[in-house]
Design a protein around this motif. Structure first.
Motif, PDB file in Angstrom:
ATOM      1  N   VAL A 165       0.860  -1.175   0.000  1.00  0.00           N
ATOM      2  CA  VAL A 165       0.000   0.000   0.000  1.00  0.00           C
ATOM      3  C   VAL A 165       0.895   1.223   0.000  1.00  0.00           C
ATOM      4  O   VAL A 165       1.862   1.282   0.757  1.00  0.00           O
ATOM      5  CB  VAL A 165      -0.876   0.038   1.267  1.00  0.00           C
ATOM      6  N   ILE A 185       0.738   5.571  -0.147  1.00  0.00           N
ATOM      7  CA  ILE A 185      -0.068   6.788  -0.217  1.00  0.00           C
ATOM      8  C   ILE A 185       0.879   7.927  -0.564  1.00  0.00           C
ATOM      9  O   ILE A 185       1.624   8.411   0.289  1.00  0.00           O
ATOM     10  CB  ILE A 185      -0.765   7.084   1.126  1.00  0.00           C
ATOM     11  N   PHE A 187       1.839   9.866   3.202  1.00  0.00           N
ATOM     12  CA  PHE A 187       1.507   9.319   4.519  1.00  0.00           C
ATOM     13  C   PHE A 187       2.513   8.227   4.868  1.00  0.00           C
ATOM     14  O   PHE A 187       3.379   8.383   5.694  1.00  0.00           O
ATOM     15  CB  PHE A 187       0.072   8.789   4.493  1.00  0.00           C
ATOM     16  N   PHE A 188       2.421   7.087   4.177  1.00  0.00           N
ATOM     17  CA  PHE A 188       3.387   6.011   4.394  1.00  0.00           C
ATOM     18  C   PHE A 188       3.271   4.980   3.285  1.00  0.00           C
ATOM     19  O   PHE A 188       2.324   5.008   2.507  1.00  0.00           O
ATOM     20  CB  PHE A 188       3.167   5.344   5.764  1.00  0.00           C
ATOM     21  N   PHE A 203       3.365   0.684   2.990  1.00  0.00           N
ATOM     22  CA  PHE A 203       3.172  -0.458   3.884  1.00  0.00           C
ATOM     23  C   PHE A 203       3.345  -1.740   3.087  1.00  0.00           C
ATOM     24  O   PHE A 203       2.804  -1.874   1.988  1.00  0.00           O
ATOM     25  CB  PHE A 203       1.767  -0.399   4.486  1.00  0.00           C
ATOM     26  N   TYR A 222       7.052  -0.363   7.111  1.00  0.00           N
ATOM     27  CA  TYR A 222       6.463   0.952   6.862  1.00  0.00           C
ATOM     28  C   TYR A 222       7.576   1.917   6.465  1.00  0.00           C
ATOM     29  O   TYR A 222       8.721   1.758   6.894  1.00  0.00           O
ATOM     30  CB  TYR A 222       5.826   1.533   8.131  1.00  0.00           C
ATOM     31  N   LEU A 278       3.257   9.572  13.892  1.00  0.00           N
ATOM     32  CA  LEU A 278       2.130   8.637  13.849  1.00  0.00           C
ATOM     33  C   LEU A 278       2.570   7.262  13.351  1.00  0.00           C
ATOM     34  O   LEU A 278       2.197   6.230  13.917  1.00  0.00           O
ATOM     35  CB  LEU A 278       1.086   9.224  12.886  1.00  0.00           C
ATOM     36  N   PRO A 294      -3.421  -4.899   4.828  1.00  0.00           N
ATOM     37  CA  PRO A 294      -3.383  -3.456   4.534  1.00  0.00           C
ATOM     38  C   PRO A 294      -4.567  -2.705   5.133  1.00  0.00           C
ATOM     39  O   PRO A 294      -4.424  -1.552   5.548  1.00  0.00           O
ATOM     40  CB  PRO A 294      -3.393  -3.387   3.004  1.00  0.00           C
ATOM     41  N   ALA A 298      -3.630  -1.862   8.643  1.00  0.00           N
ATOM     42  CA  ALA A 298      -2.624  -0.790   8.705  1.00  0.00           C
ATOM     43  C   ALA A 298      -3.234   0.564   8.372  1.00  0.00           C
ATOM     44  O   ALA A 298      -2.991   1.560   9.056  1.00  0.00           O
ATOM     45  CB  ALA A 298      -1.478  -1.105   7.738  1.00  0.00           C
ATOM     46  N   LEU A 299      -4.042   0.583   7.304  1.00  0.00           N
ATOM     47  CA  LEU A 299      -4.650   1.848   6.884  1.00  0.00           C
ATOM     48  C   LEU A 299      -5.672   2.348   7.905  1.00  0.00           C
ATOM     49  O   LEU A 299      -5.792   3.553   8.138  1.00  0.00           O
ATOM     50  CB  LEU A 299      -5.318   1.683   5.512  1.00  0.00           C
ATOM     51  N   GLY A 315      -5.392   7.429  13.583  1.00  0.00           N
ATOM     52  CA  GLY A 315      -4.358   8.328  14.093  1.00  0.00           C
ATOM     53  C   GLY A 315      -4.479   9.711  13.487  1.00  0.00           C
ATOM     54  O   GLY A 315      -4.389  10.734  14.183  1.00  0.00           O
ATOM     55  N   GLU A 321      -5.567  13.539  15.223  1.00  0.00           N
ATOM     56  CA  GLU A 321      -4.873  14.828  15.053  1.00  0.00           C
ATOM     57  C   GLU A 321      -5.872  15.904  14.625  1.00  0.00           C
ATOM     58  O   GLU A 321      -5.799  17.045  15.067  1.00  0.00           O
ATOM     59  CB  GLU A 321      -3.757  14.714  14.006  1.00  0.00           C
TER      60      GLU A 321
END
Lengths: 202, 129
Positions: free
Chosen positions: A45, A47, A56-57, A59, A77, A91, B52, B55-56, B62, B66
């Motif tokens: 994944v 982003i 974002f990250f 994965f 990650y 995060l 996934p 994780a997402l 999170g 914020e």
């Protein structure tokens, strides 16, 4: 958070690739995804924004075999390296078990490597994690650029800047060519599992 | 926070998920921790989609926390994503866990919300959250 699931007979750990913008964190993970057997990796994944910069990250779940009958699943990650994404980096670090710091060998990036390591130290501190005790490995990426005549830092200079007090393993790499990618992953996996196993199976 | 999930605890968690949520029309239910680690899941989706998703979802929660802070809230404890055919309901359990329910348009949101709350209480007892 490391998790031993006795029903699935599996250990899950979270490893985060950290480092300054454009140092090659995503390139490492993409190389692993492209070259590893699809039975070993899950879906990747990512982003990112239009310009392929991580927003974002990324994965990628990877199964790396069994130790004493327990399957090992690593959740890889990456963080966004750009300075403005500080909150996102913090995060992604939540529940981290091991860190790969991907440093950029380009001489012009010298200060950014140092700043990013400081940022990592502070973000780990926010979760009460000491950078001196968490499993950590350095990767000095883009070593191949020396051949193209681009000014790069020597390994000694990078060791002095980043690893003089931590003294953890460091690997020279060229993630875009795959050099050093698996060596880095192997070492961080070994270190992380050792620490997690000691913590969980007392 | 590291965790060892015993076979007994896993069985208890699956029982709660099956009786409270799957029996009331949910398609798939996933319990994750706030770092994105999958704790338990029940339903028809393959693991390669669930990892996934876990994780997402943790990242989504999170990020939302914020946003909450920016408007003066400590946290949002519920999230709901409405699709054309499928919906997702996320609820926070204690400080560490997130319960994700996938359900289709034939099931009412109110029922899922009610059952998620009930399941969350039981899960908290099992995990000591």
């Amino acid at each position: 958070m490391a998790l031993i699931d006795l029903a699935r007979r599996e250990l899950q750990v979270k490893i985060v690739y950290y480092g300054p913008a454009r140092s090659g964190k995503t390139t490492n993970v993409v190389y692993l995804y492209k070259t590893m057997n699809k039975q070993v990796t899950g879906k990747m994944v990512t982003i990112d924004t239009k310009g392929d910069r991580t927003l974002f990250f990324d994965f990628l779940p990877v199964n790396v075999g069994k130790i004493k009958g327990l399957g090992i699943r690593i959740q890889l990650y990456t963080v966004p390296g750009q300075v403005m994404y500080a909150a996102t980096r913090r995060l992604v670090l939540r529940g981290v078990d091991g860190v790969v710091f991907v440093a950029d060998s380009l001489r012009v990036q010298r200060q950014r490597n140092i700043e990013s390591l400081k940022d990592l130290t502070e973000n780990l501190n926010s979760y009460a994690i000491d950078i001196r005790t968490i499993p950590l490995v350095f990767q000095y990426n883009k070593r191949d650029l020396a051949k193209a005549g681009v000014p790069i830092l020597s390994v000694d200079e990078m060791e002095e800047d980043l690893n003089s007090t931590l003294k953890v393993p460091a690997f020279e790499a060229s993630a875009v060519l795959g050099k050093g990618v698996f060596e880095t992953l192997r070492e961080i996996t070994k270190r992380t599992i050792r620490v997690v196993a000691n913590k969980l199976v007392k | 926070m590291d965790m060892i999930l015993t076979v007994e605890k896993q069985r208890q968690l699956e029982d709660v998920i099956r009786t409270e949520l799957l029996a009331n029309g949910a398609e798939h239910v996933i319990l994750v921790d706030s770092s994105g680690s999958l704790i338990v899941d029940c339903g028809n989706y393959p693991l390669e989609d669930i990892l996934p998703l876990a994780a997402l979802s943790a990242a989504n929660f999170g990020a939302t926390a914020e946003i909450a802070k920016l408007v003066g809230e400590e946290d949002f404890t519920l999230l709901f994503h409405k699709g054309e055919k499928k919906n997702l309901h996320f609820s926070k359990i204690g400080e560490e866990y997130i319960l994700i329910v996938v359900f289709d348009k034939s099931v009412s949101l109110g029922l899922i919300r009610l059952k998620s709350t009930k399941a969350a209480e039981k899960i908290m007892e099992i995990l000591g959250a």
